[in-house]
Design a protein around this motif. Structure first.
Motif, short mmCIF file in Angstrom:
data_model
loop_
_atom_site.label_atom_id
_atom_site.label_comp_id
_atom_site.label_asym_id
_atom_site.label_seq_id
_atom_site.Cartn_x
_atom_site.Cartn_y
_atom_site.Cartn_z
N VAL A 260 0.98 -1.34 -0.02
CA VAL A 260 0.18 0.00 -0.11
C VAL A 260 0.92 1.23 0.00
CG1 VAL A 260 -1.56 1.28 1.47
CG2 VAL A 260 -1.96 -0.98 1.14
N ALA A 261 1.85 1.25 0.99
CA ALA A 261 2.66 2.78 1.02
C ALA A 261 3.21 2.92 -0.21
CB ALA A 261 3.71 2.31 2.23
N GLU A 262 3.77 1.96 -0.89
CA GLU A 262 4.62 2.46 -2.44
C GLU A 262 3.58 2.63 -3.45
OE1 GLU A 262 5.46 -1.73 -4.54
OE2 GLU A 262 5.79 -2.07 -2.30
N ASN A 263 2.29 2.47 -3.19
CA ASN A 263 1.19 2.81 -4.36
C ASN A 263 0.23 3.64 -3.68
OD1 ASN A 263 1.76 0.80 -6.59
ND2 ASN A 263 1.65 -0.64 -4.86
N ILE A 264 0.52 4.42 -2.63
CA ILE A 264 -0.57 5.25 -1.86
C ILE A 264 -1.00 6.39 -3.06
CG2 ILE A 264 0.92 6.68 -0.83
CD1 ILE A 264 -2.30 5.36 0.41
N ASP A 265 -0.15 6.87 -3.60
CA ASP A 265 -0.75 8.04 -4.38
C ASP A 265 -1.78 7.56 -5.63
OD1 ASP A 265 1.20 9.74 -3.19
OD2 ASP A 265 2.51 9.49 -4.64
N ALA A 266 -1.45 6.51 -6.21
CA ALA A 266 -2.53 5.99 -7.07
C ALA A 266 -3.75 5.64 -6.36
CB ALA A 266 -1.82 4.86 -7.69
N ILE A 267 -3.48 4.89 -5.21
CA ILE A 267 -4.77 4.63 -4.41
C ILE A 267 -5.74 5.77 -3.83
CG2 ILE A 267 -5.63 3.38 -2.18
CD1 ILE A 267 -3.30 1.49 -2.37
N ALA A 268 -4.93 6.80 -3.52
CA ALA A 268 -5.66 8.22 -2.94
C ALA A 268 -6.51 8.70 -4.21
CB ALA A 268 -4.78 8.72 -2.31
N ASP A 269 -5.62 8.86 -5.38
CA ASP A 269 -6.09 9.43 -6.57
C ASP A 269 -7.41 8.64 -7.17
OD1 ASP A 269 -4.24 11.08 -6.20
OD2 ASP A 269 -2.89 10.26 -7.76
N LEU A 270 -7.41 7.32 -6.89
CA LEU A 270 -8.81 6.64 -7.23
C LEU A 270 -9.81 6.91 -6.38
CD1 LEU A 270 -6.92 3.24 -8.47
CD2 LEU A 270 -8.56 5.08 -9.96
N GLY A 271 -9.68 7.62 -5.23
CA GLY A 271 -10.69 7.63 -4.43
C GLY A 271 -11.56 6.56 -3.65
N PHE A 272 -10.63 5.20 -3.26
CA PHE A 272 -11.39 4.22 -2.55
C PHE A 272 -11.96 4.58 -1.51
CE2 PHE A 272 -8.20 1.91 -5.27
CZ PHE A 272 -8.83 0.80 -5.43
N ASP A 273 -13.17 4.01 -1.31
CA ASP A 273 -13.94 4.55 -0.11
C ASP A 273 -13.59 3.84 1.18
OD1 ASP A 273 -16.52 6.00 -1.43
OD2 ASP A 273 -16.26 4.02 -2.70
N TYR A 274 -12.75 2.89 0.86
CA TYR A 274 -12.39 2.06 2.15
C TYR A 274 -11.10 1.28 1.51
CZ TYR A 274 -12.27 -1.24 6.30
OH TYR A 274 -11.89 -1.68 7.12
N VAL A 275 -10.14 1.15 2.60
CA VAL A 275 -9.09 0.04 2.20
C VAL A 275 -8.81 -0.79 3.59
CG1 VAL A 275 -6.53 -0.13 2.17
CG2 VAL A 275 -7.44 1.50 0.69
N GLY A 276 -9.13 -2.02 3.53
CA GLY A 276 -9.01 -2.92 4.57
C GLY A 276 -7.81 -3.62 4.45
N ILE A 277 -7.05 -3.57 5.72
CA ILE A 277 -5.55 -4.14 5.68
C ILE A 277 -5.73 -5.46 6.61
CG2 ILE A 277 -3.10 -3.93 6.42
CD1 ILE A 277 -3.47 -0.98 5.19
N SER A 278 -5.00 -6.55 6.31
CA SER A 278 -5.18 -7.50 7.28
C SER A 278 -3.97 -7.81 8.17
CB SER A 278 -5.22 -8.88 6.48
OG SER A 278 -6.44 -8.92 5.84
N LEU A 279 -3.98 -7.81 9.39
CA LEU A 279 -3.20 -8.03 10.48
C LEU A 279 -3.45 -9.35 11.36
CD1 LEU A 279 -1.72 -4.53 11.50
CD2 LEU A 279 -0.69 -6.41 9.93
N ASP A 280 -2.56 -10.09 11.55
CA ASP A 280 -2.93 -11.24 12.49
C ASP A 280 -2.14 -11.21 13.79
OD1 ASP A 280 -4.89 -12.78 11.13
OD2 ASP A 280 -3.47 -12.78 9.44
N GLY A 281 -1.74 -10.22 14.46
CA GLY A 281 -1.19 -9.86 15.60
C GLY A 281 -0.14 -8.88 15.62
N ILE A 282 0.55 -8.80 16.45
CA ILE A 282 1.53 -7.76 16.65
C ILE A 282 2.98 -8.15 16.12
CG2 ILE A 282 2.54 -5.81 17.96
CD1 ILE A 282 -0.39 -5.48 17.53
N GLY A 283 3.70 -7.51 15.43
CA GLY A 283 4.98 -7.59 15.32
C GLY A 283 5.41 -9.23 14.68
N ALA A 284 6.31 -9.75 15.33
CA ALA A 284 6.82 -11.07 14.80
C ALA A 284 5.51 -12.17 14.85
CB ALA A 284 7.66 -11.73 15.70
N ALA A 285 4.60 -11.84 15.42
CA ALA A 285 3.56 -12.94 15.63
C ALA A 285 2.64 -12.81 14.27
CB ALA A 285 2.53 -12.72 16.71
#
Length: 401
Positions: free
Chosen positions: A112-137
């Motif tokens: 996402v970070a490397e593509n954020i300009d394009a993502i923001a320019d497209l005006g996505f209503d929502y971006v859902g990012i998956s995480l399954d714990g903190i750090g190494a977990a």
């Protein structure tokens, strides 16, 4: 999806329920199976390779035209990792041009970070990012060192660009202990939405079903979420909390409301829950997989309604498919505890693919229902012995008793 925060607000500021009639589905479109991670619970069994048979650019563009003409309420672009698809941005740009009412991106967040300009320019209503714990977990669950840091950069990039962003957390026995820390992370980073996903027995998630949280742990997790959602409502905080893939959550919440609010308010929120109707597979949600096969939801990969390479989605979805017809019945032809449950109108029979994977029968009881017999209105002894959650309380609900 159970919108916990929405129904929590109904206890405080009631609105008129909207009865669900024949509806166009939210379409979750898995654009590709290619993914740079290898998550233990991946329902598409994705990997960092090219997969044969995925839709061509022309075929994918034709799907967008059909979905637009069909006037679906929302389109979620998913994967694999959707940002790994060769023509993701041209497809997303065309989707935005077609004016879908709600356009979302479901991603592992590492790109996402490397593509954020394009993502923001497209005006996505929502971006859902998956995480399954903190750090190494998280990195262990996701099969790649550094995945947590990259995903967190993606969250921060979205916030910096004013893009609404949420965290998705699939709870298992191995990561349930991180739930409070995940909610704290949402608060620290200004995340807009937190989505707790219960494990579904599909793809690698089926192979890892032994990691599904036991029922007492699930109940405790729901109490943690209810406590946090109530605090958000009572203190006018912005974090939205939703859950997915276990519609028994609605019944658990309704029972919580009955212990804390007067009968009129509980009856009101129950009317809202019945209007929602619980599980939406084959009715309010649909899936198109990377090869163009249409399924009742993202986890029903073994059942195909048809293929958009041959027949438009709109035609498939409004045809005479027998499984779609059965899923759309109310009440559904449920068996076992689900068939006898007093809350079928609220839960809708929960997640049918889990019943199918465990018993071979899509109408058997959902093995992940964590409520006791008494809690679902059955007369015999409690099915489960659990220790109720006794966490820190932020409960001003007595104001409304």
């Amino acid at each position: 999806m159970f919108r916990l925060s929405q129904y929590m607000k109904e206890l405080v500021t009631p609105t008129e329920p909207r009865q669900r009639g024949p509806v166009k589905p939210v379409v979750i479109w898995n654009l590709t199976r290619t993914c740079n991670l290898r998550c233990r619970h991946c329902y598409t069994t994705s990997a960092d390779v090219a997969f044969p048979g995925e839709l061509s650019h022309a075929q994918a563009m034709a799907v967008l035209e059909d979905l637009s003409a069909f006037k679906i309420p929302a389109l979620i672009l998913s994967g694999g990792e959707p940002l790994s698809r060769f023509d993701f941005f041209p497809l997303a740009e065309r989707a935005r041009e077609l004016g879908f009412r709600h356009l979302s991106l479901s991603t592992n967040g590492t790109k996402v970070a490397e593509n954020i300009d394009a993502i923001a320019d497209l005006g996505f209503d929502y971006v859902g990012i998956s995480l399954d714990g903190i750090g190494a977990a998280n990195d262990w669950f996701r099969g790649q060192e550094g995945a947590y840091g990259a995903a967190l950069q993606g969250v921060r990039a979205c916030k910096a660009k004013g893009v609404k962003v949420g965290l998705r957390f699939t709870i298992t026995e191995d990561n349930a202990r991180f739930l409070p820390a995940m909610i704290d992370l949402c608060d620290e980073e200004g995340v807009d939405k937190f989505y707790l996903s219960h494990l579904v027995y599909a793809g690698r998630g089926d192979k890892n079903r032994g990691e599904d949280t036991d029922r007492a742990r699930t109940r405790r997790a729901m109490d943690i979420l209810i406590d946090r959602a109530w605090r958000a409502v009572a203190e006018d905080q912005p974090l939205e909390i939703v859950t997915g893939n276990n519609d028994a959550d609605a019944v658990w919440f309704l029972n919580w409301a009955a212990r804390n609010f007067d009968e009129a308010r509980v009856a009101h929120v129950e009317r809202h829950l019945k209007a929602w109707g619980g599980n939406s597979s084959g009715l309010g949600v649909a899936n198109i997989d990377p090869q163009g096969k249409v399924h009742p939801d993202t986890y029903w990969s073994d059942y195909t309604v048809g293929n958009v390479k041959e027949t438009p989605f709109s035609t498939l979805w409004t045809g005479a498919d027998p499984m779609l017809a059965a899923l759309r019945q109310r009440p559904r032809p449920l068996k076992g505890r689900c068939g006898a449950c007093a809350f079928q109108a609220v839960c809708g029979g929960n997640t049918r693919i889990r019943a199918l994977q465990v018993s071979g029968d899509p109408w058997a009881e959902d093995p992940a229902c964590y409520l006791t017999n008494a809690e679902i209105g059955l007369p015999d002894a409690d099915r489960l012995e659990v220790t109720p959650f006794r966490g820190k309380s932020h409960d001003p609900a007595h104001r409304f008793l």
